[in-house]
Design a protein around this motif. Structure first.
Motif, PDB file in Angstrom:
ATOM      1  N   LEU A 149      17.545  11.278  19.280  1.00 13.89           N
ATOM      2  CA  LEU A 149      18.103  10.016  18.786  1.00 13.89           C
ATOM      3  C   LEU A 149      17.799   8.879  19.766  1.00 13.89           C
ATOM      4  O   LEU A 149      17.415   7.774  19.376  1.00 13.89           O
ATOM      5  CB  LEU A 149      19.625  10.162  18.603  1.00 13.89           C
ATOM      6  CG  LEU A 149      20.379   8.902  18.179  1.00 13.89           C
ATOM      7  CD1 LEU A 149      19.879   8.389  16.829  1.00 13.89           C
ATOM      8  CD2 LEU A 149      21.893   9.177  18.097  1.00 13.89           C
ATOM      9  N   GLN A 150      17.913   9.182  21.061  1.00 16.18           N
ATOM     10  CA  GLN A 150      17.636   8.161  22.072  1.00 16.18           C
ATOM     11  C   GLN A 150      16.172   7.706  21.992  1.00 16.18           C
ATOM     12  O   GLN A 150      15.865   6.524  22.045  1.00 16.18           O
ATOM     13  CB  GLN A 150      17.951   8.714  23.460  1.00 16.18           C
ATOM     14  CG  GLN A 150      17.764   7.715  24.582  1.00 16.18           C
ATOM     15  CD  GLN A 150      18.760   6.565  24.569  1.00 16.18           C
ATOM     16  OE1 GLN A 150      19.860   6.688  25.030  1.00 16.18           O
ATOM     17  NE2 GLN A 150      18.363   5.417  24.008  1.00 16.18           N
ATOM     18  N   ARG A 151      15.284   8.672  21.789  1.00 18.84           N
ATOM     19  CA  ARG A 151      13.863   8.347  21.696  1.00 18.84           C
ATOM     20  C   ARG A 151      13.593   7.497  20.447  1.00 18.84           C
ATOM     21  O   ARG A 151      12.874   6.504  20.492  1.00 18.84           O
ATOM     22  CB  ARG A 151      13.029   9.636  21.657  1.00 18.84           C
ATOM     23  CG  ARG A 151      11.531   9.388  21.564  1.00 18.84           C
ATOM     24  CD  ARG A 151      10.775  10.694  21.505  1.00 18.84           C
ATOM     25  NE  ARG A 151      10.808  11.410  22.776  1.00 18.84           N
ATOM     26  CZ  ARG A 151       9.989  11.154  23.795  1.00 18.84           C
ATOM     27  NH1 ARG A 151       9.072  10.225  23.679  1.00 18.84           N
ATOM     28  NH2 ARG A 151      10.071  11.833  24.905  1.00 18.84           N
ATOM     29  N   TYR A 152      14.215   7.880  19.343  1.00 12.76           N
ATOM     30  CA  TYR A 152      14.008   7.135  18.085  1.00 12.76           C
ATOM     31  C   TYR A 152      14.445   5.681  18.249  1.00 12.76           C
ATOM     32  O   TYR A 152      13.730   4.745  17.869  1.00 12.76           O
ATOM     33  CB  TYR A 152      14.787   7.817  16.944  1.00 12.76           C
ATOM     34  CG  TYR A 152      14.723   7.057  15.645  1.00 12.76           C
ATOM     35  CD1 TYR A 152      13.561   7.069  14.870  1.00 12.76           C
ATOM     36  CD2 TYR A 152      15.814   6.304  15.204  1.00 12.76           C
ATOM     37  CE1 TYR A 152      13.490   6.339  13.685  1.00 12.76           C
ATOM     38  CE2 TYR A 152      15.754   5.580  14.022  1.00 12.76           C
ATOM     39  CZ  TYR A 152      14.586   5.603  13.257  1.00 12.76           C
ATOM     40  OH  TYR A 152      14.512   4.880  12.101  1.00 12.76           O
ATOM     41  N   ILE A 153      15.600   5.493  18.848  1.00 13.52           N
ATOM     42  CA  ILE A 153      16.112   4.121  19.021  1.00 13.52           C
ATOM     43  C   ILE A 153      15.207   3.317  19.950  1.00 13.52           C
ATOM     44  O   ILE A 153      14.835   2.177  19.660  1.00 13.52           O
ATOM     45  CB  ILE A 153      17.579   4.150  19.511  1.00 13.52           C
ATOM     46  CG1 ILE A 153      18.455   4.598  18.341  1.00 13.52           C
ATOM     47  CG2 ILE A 153      18.026   2.794  20.070  1.00 13.52           C
ATOM     48  CD1 ILE A 153      19.931   4.583  18.558  1.00 13.52           C
ATOM     49  N   LEU A 154      14.810   3.932  21.043  1.00  9.30           N
ATOM     50  CA  LEU A 154      13.975   3.202  22.007  1.00  9.30           C
ATOM     51  C   LEU A 154      12.600   2.887  21.424  1.00  9.30           C
ATOM     52  O   LEU A 154      12.129   1.753  21.482  1.00  9.30           O
ATOM     53  CB  LEU A 154      13.787   4.036  23.274  1.00  9.30           C
ATOM     54  CG  LEU A 154      14.967   4.066  24.245  1.00  9.30           C
ATOM     55  CD1 LEU A 154      14.766   5.148  25.285  1.00  9.30           C
ATOM     56  CD2 LEU A 154      15.117   2.709  24.936  1.00  9.30           C
ATOM     57  N   GLU A 155      11.993   3.930  20.860  1.00 16.78           N
ATOM     58  CA  GLU A 155      10.591   3.806  20.474  1.00 16.78           C
ATOM     59  C   GLU A 155      10.443   3.094  19.136  1.00 16.78           C
ATOM     60  O   GLU A 155       9.743   2.093  19.014  1.00 16.78           O
ATOM     61  CB  GLU A 155      10.004   5.210  20.380  1.00 16.78           C
ATOM     62  CG  GLU A 155       8.529   5.279  20.648  1.00 16.78           C
ATOM     63  CD  GLU A 155       8.134   6.738  20.864  1.00 16.78           C
ATOM     64  OE1 GLU A 155       7.233   6.976  21.666  1.00 16.78           O
ATOM     65  OE2 GLU A 155       8.741   7.638  20.236  1.00 16.78           O
ATOM     66  N   THR A 156      11.175   3.593  18.139  1.00 13.26           N
ATOM     67  CA  THR A 156      10.935   3.109  16.782  1.00 13.26           C
ATOM     68  C   THR A 156      11.687   1.814  16.497  1.00 13.26           C
ATOM     69  O   THR A 156      11.135   0.880  15.925  1.00 13.26           O
ATOM     70  CB  THR A 156      11.355   4.201  15.766  1.00 13.26           C
ATOM     71  OG1 THR A 156      10.788   5.415  16.201  1.00 13.26           O
ATOM     72  CG2 THR A 156      10.914   3.869  14.358  1.00 13.26           C
ATOM     73  N   LEU A 157      12.956   1.759  16.896  1.00 13.09           N
ATOM     74  CA  LEU A 157      13.731   0.564  16.534  1.00 13.09           C
ATOM     75  C   LEU A 157      13.571  -0.563  17.546  1.00 13.09           C
ATOM     76  O   LEU A 157      13.457  -1.720  17.177  1.00 13.09           O
ATOM     77  CB  LEU A 157      15.209   0.931  16.362  1.00 13.09           C
ATOM     78  CG  LEU A 157      15.496   1.930  15.240  1.00 13.09           C
ATOM     79  CD1 LEU A 157      16.977   2.219  15.132  1.00 13.09           C
ATOM     80  CD2 LEU A 157      14.982   1.400  13.893  1.00 13.09           C
ATOM     81  N   LEU A 158      13.568  -0.229  18.835  1.00 15.15           N
ATOM     82  CA  LEU A 158      13.505  -1.300  19.842  1.00 15.15           C
ATOM     83  C   LEU A 158      12.090  -1.561  20.344  1.00 15.15           C
ATOM     84  O   LEU A 158      11.865  -2.532  21.068  1.00 15.15           O
ATOM     85  CB  LEU A 158      14.419  -0.957  21.026  1.00 15.15           C
ATOM     86  CG  LEU A 158      15.907  -0.866  20.688  1.00 15.15           C
ATOM     87  CD1 LEU A 158      16.701  -0.331  21.875  1.00 15.15           C
ATOM     88  CD2 LEU A 158      16.453  -2.240  20.283  1.00 15.15           C
TER      89      LEU A 158
END
Ligand code: ASP
Length: 653
Positions: free
Chosen positions: A547-556
Motif C-alpha cells: 500500500l505504501q508503494r502504491y501511494i508513493l509511486e502511483t498516486l504521488l
C-alpha cells in the motif's frame, strides 16, 4: 526605584494576551509551579554563593550569606540592588571609614558588573520595607565585596529591554537572556519538558532515542537544508523531522519512542516559524487514534504549569470539513464564536446581482459571519479595508449589512438585502440591533477561507477597541480529524500531494476509494490546535509495504528509490503503528503568552533566518569549499536586487 523598575517589567510581560503579569514582584523560577509535587531543588550547591539573591526573606534574618549577582541599580552610593536568576535583593553599601575599600568596589563598579558580596541579612528599618519586592523586608549588611568582572557600557539597559528593537536584542542575545522575561520563558520551557519526559519515560515506558541529523533527501514536503559531503556531488539533508527513523524504530521493536527532536526546514521567513525548531516527537506500536489522543491529553495535563489553570480533557474534536465550514480554516480558534453560517437558502430568490450570480453556479453558496456590535466598533475605514482585502486576496465581494436600514444608506445593495431577506437573515444569524453581518458568495471553500480570515481580522479590530473576545487566560485545545489524505498540488492542481505526509494511513472506511477517487479518501491524520494555532500533528501510519508503494509511486508519483529502505523494512513484520509530534516552541509561546516564538528560544534565528549575534550564515573561502567539490555561482547585481525585491512567496500550509 522599584516603582520604576516593576511597572517596566510589568509592561514587558503584558503581551498581547497579557498573561504573565504574575511575574511582577516575584522571581521567575519560584513562580513556576507545575502540576505535580516536586522536591525543591538545591540552587546553591557546588558554587561560591550560600544563597540566591531572590530567595532571601525575613526567615533568613541574622544569617551570614554570600551572594553572587549583577548590579542592577545603585542609589546615592548607599544602596545597591543585586540581581540573579532568582530575583533582586537590596544591599547596604557600608559607609564607615573602616570599610572604605568595600564601598569603593561597590560604588565604582559599573551597572551590570558581576560581584560577590558577603554579609548579614538584616531587617529594613520600619517604613522602608518594599511590599512589591519579595525580598522587600530585608537587606544585606555587607562586610566584604569582590568585583568578579566589570561590565562595559551596555548597548541598552537590561530593564528596558523589551523597548529595544528585536534586532538589537538578538545581536546581544546573551544580555537579552538576563531579562526576567527570557529567564521566565526558558525556565518554564525546561520545567515543562522535564515533566513531559517524566510522564513519557517514567509513567508510560517510552524510550528516549536520538536519531541522526545528517540524513538523506526525502520526497515531497518541506524544503530541506543540504550539507555537502566530501564525495563529489553527494549531499546529506537535514531531516524535516525524525519521521522515517521513528517508524523504523517501531519495526525495530522499540515499541514506544520519544525524543525532544531538532527539526530543520528551509521554508524561508515566516513570522511564526524558525528554520530549526523543536518537536516532542512520539511514536507507538499497536495504537489507534484514540490511544494517541489520550496519551497527548494526559501528557499536556501532566506537564501543564499549575498557575495556568487546569487543562480539561478529553479535548473536543472536530472534523476537517466542519472546521472549514464553520471557521474557514483547519486550525480554528474556538475561544470565540462568530462562526460562518451558510445562508444560501435565504437568498434563493434574491434580486442582488452578485449573490444571484454565485447561486446560479453549481457549487455556489452564500455565507456570512456576524460581528457582534460591529456597528458600534467598526469604523467605515475598517469595512473598506475588509472589502479591499477580499477583493485583492480572494477576488471576492464582501457586503456589510447593518440591521438598521438607515445605517446602510451608502449601500443600496445592503438596503435591498434588508428589504428582501432581512427577516430570514436576522433569524438565521440571530442578529442583535448593533451587529453587522459580512456576507459573501462563491464556491464553498473559497467563501469559507475568506470569512475565516475576516473572522480573525474582525476579532483583532474589536479587541483593539476594547471588546474582550478571546479570554487571555483560556487555553482552548481542539483535535481536528478526518483530513483528506491528499490535496491537489498548489502549482499543478491536476496532481496530488499528501495533506500530512506520505506515510499516513487512509481512513479504513475510505480505502475502497483509493483506486477510483483518491481525492475523496479521508486519512487517519489528526492535528492538535490550541487557540487557533496548530501545536501538533500526527497520524496512524501505513504498515503495509504494498500500500505504501502504491501511494508513493502511483498516486504521488514520487521516486520510491529514495525510500527503498523504509519500504523494505515494512516488509519485515512491521507492527501497526502511529504517532504525533508537538511543536514545542509554539506550545511554549502560547503557554507563556510570549509575543513571538523567538522569545521562547534561547538563540533563535531572525525573521530572515540569520543569527544576528554571530552573523550566520557566513561566507566560506573558496579553498575551504574545495574538499566538497563546490563552487559558488555568484548572482549578478540584477539578480540580487530582484530577489530582495521579491522575496520567495510562502503560501500558508
Ligand atoms: N513527523 C510529522 C511532522 O513533523 C509528525 C508525525 O506525523 O508524527 O509533522
Amino acid at each position: 526605584m522599584f516603582s520604576s523598575w516593576l511597572p517596566g517589567l510589568n509592561r514587558g510581560l503584558a503581551t498581547p494576551t497579557g498573561r504573565i503579569a504574575l511575574l511582577v514582584g516575584r522571581s521567575p523560577s519560584r513562580s513556576l509551579q507545575l502540576s505535580s509535587r516536586r522536591s525543591v531543588p538545591e540552587l546553591s550547591s557546588f558554587v561560591a554563593r550560600t544563597n540566591t539573591c531572590g530567595e532571601l526573606r525575613s526567615s533568613h534574618l541574622g544569617q551570614e550569606v554570600t551572594l553572587c549577582g549583577w548590579i542592577q541599580y545603585r542609589r546615592q552610593n548607599i544602596f545597591l540592588v543585586l540581581r540573579d536568576f532568582q530575583g533582586l535583593v537590596q544591599v547596604l553599601i557600608p559607609q564607615d571609614e573602616s570599610a572604605a575599600s568595600v564601598k569603593k568596589i561597590l560604588c565604582d563598579a559599573p551597572m551590570e558588573s558581576v560581584v560577590q558580596v558577603s554579609g548579614t541579612v538584616v531587617s529594613r528599618p520600619p517604613g522602608q520595607e518594599n511590599p512589591k519586592m519579595p525580598t522587600g523586608d530585608i537587606e544585606i549588611k555587607v562586610k566584604t565585596a569582590e568585583l568578579l568582572n566589570p561590565c562595559k557600557k551596555l548597548p541598552f539597559e537590561i530593564k528596558d529591554f523589551m523597548k529595544k528593537t528585536e534586532a538589537l536584542r538578538l545581536q546581544y542575545r546573551y544580555l537579552d537572556l538576563r531579562s526576567f522575561q527570557m529567564q521566565y520563558n526558558l525556565r518554564l520551557r525546561s520545567q515543562m519538558v522535564m515533566k513531559m519526559r517524566e510522564y513519557l519515560c517514567n509513567l508510560h515506558g517510552f524510550v528516549d532515542v536520538e536519531t541522526p541529523t545528517l540524513f538523506k533527501r526525502t520526497p515531497g514536503g518541506a524544503k530541506e537544508f543540504v550539507i555537502p559531503s566530501r564525495e563529489p556531488g553527494k549531499f546529506y539533508s537535514l531531516p524535516q523531522s525524525p519521521q522515517q527513523f521513528k517508524q523504523l524504530l517501531m519495526v525495530g521493536g522499540l515499541d514506544r519512542y520519544f525524543q525532544v527532536a531538532r527539526c530543520y526546514r528551509d521554508e524561508g521567513s515566516r513570522p511564526d516559524r524558525q528554520p530549526e525548531f523543536t518537536q516532542i516527537d512520539i511514536e507507538m506500536s499497536f495504537v489507534d487514534q484514540t490511544g494517541i489522543r489520550s496519551l497527548i491529553e494526559g501528557l499536556l495535563q501532566y506537564s501543564w504549569p499549575s498557575d495556568k489553570g487546569p487543562v480539561g480533557v478529553p479535548f473536543p474534536s472536530m472534523t476537517f470539513a466542519e472546521a472549514l465550514a464553520s471557521y474557514g480554516t483547519d486550525k480554528p480558534d474556538t475561544r470565540f464564536g462568530m462562526k460562518i453560517v451558510d445562508i444560501s437558502d435565504v437568498f434563493r430568490n434574491t434580486e442582488v446581482g452578485f449573490l444571484q450570480d454565485a447561486l446560479s453556479k453549481p457549487q455556489g453558496t452564500v455565507k456570512a459571519i456576524r460581528i457582534p456590535e460591529g456597528a458600534k466598533y467598526l469604523k467605515r475605514k475598517d469595512i473598506e479595508s475588509i472589502r479591499k482585502f477580499a477583493a485583492d486576496h480572494f477576488d471576492q465581494e464582501v457586503l456589510p449589512v447593518f440591521l438598521k436600514a438607515n445605517w446602510n444608506w451608502n449601500s443600496p445593495v445592503a438596503k435591498l438585502v434588508m428589504e428582501e431577506q432581512g427577516l430570514g437573515l436576522i433569524r438565521r444569524m440571530e442578529n442583535q440591533e448593533e451587529d453587522v453581518v459580512l456576507l459573501t458568495a462563491g464556491e464553498h471553500k473559497r467563501a469559507c477561507s475568506l470569512l475565516g480570515k475576516l473572522r480573525l481580522e474582525c476579532a483583532d479590530l474589536l479587541e483593539a477597541r476594547g471588546v474582550l473576545l478571546r479570554d487571555p487566560a483560556l487555553f482552548s485545545f481542539l483535535w481536528v480529524v478526518d483530513f483528506p489524505l491528499f490535496l491537489p498540488k498548489e502549482e499543478n492542481p491536476g496532481e496530488l500531494e499528501s495533506a500530512h505526509h506520505p506515510f499516513t494511513a487512509p481512513h479504513p472506511s475510505d480505502i475502497h476509494l483509493l483506486h477510483t477517487e483518491p481525492e475523496k479518501v479521508r486519512s487517519q491524520h489528526y492535528d492538535l490546535v490550541l487557540n487557533g494555532s496548530e501545536v501538533g500533528g500526527g497520524s496512524i501510519r501505513i504498515h503495509d509495504a504494498q500500500l505504501q508503494r502504491y501511494i508513493l509511486e502511483t498516486l504521488l508519483k514520487e521516486d520510491v528509490k529514495l525510500l527503498s529502505h523504509l519500504l523494505q523494512a515494512l516488509d519485515y513484520g512491521a507492527p501497526p503503528h502511529g504517532g504525533i509530534a508537538l511543536g514545542l516552541d509554539r506550545l511554549i509561546c502560547l503557554v507563556t503568552g510570549a509575543p513571538s516564538i523567538r522569545d521562547v528560544i534561547a538563540f533563535p534565528k531572525s525573521f530572515r533566518g540569520q543569527d544576528l549575534m554571530s552573523d550566520a550564515p557566513d561566507f566560506i573561502p573558496p579553498e575551504d569549499l574545495k574538499p566538497y567539490h563546490i563552487q559558488v555561482s555568484w548572482p549578478t547585481d540584477a539578480e540580487t536586487e530582484k530577489n530582495s525585491l521579491n522575496p520567495p512567496h510562502h503560501p500558508e500550509s
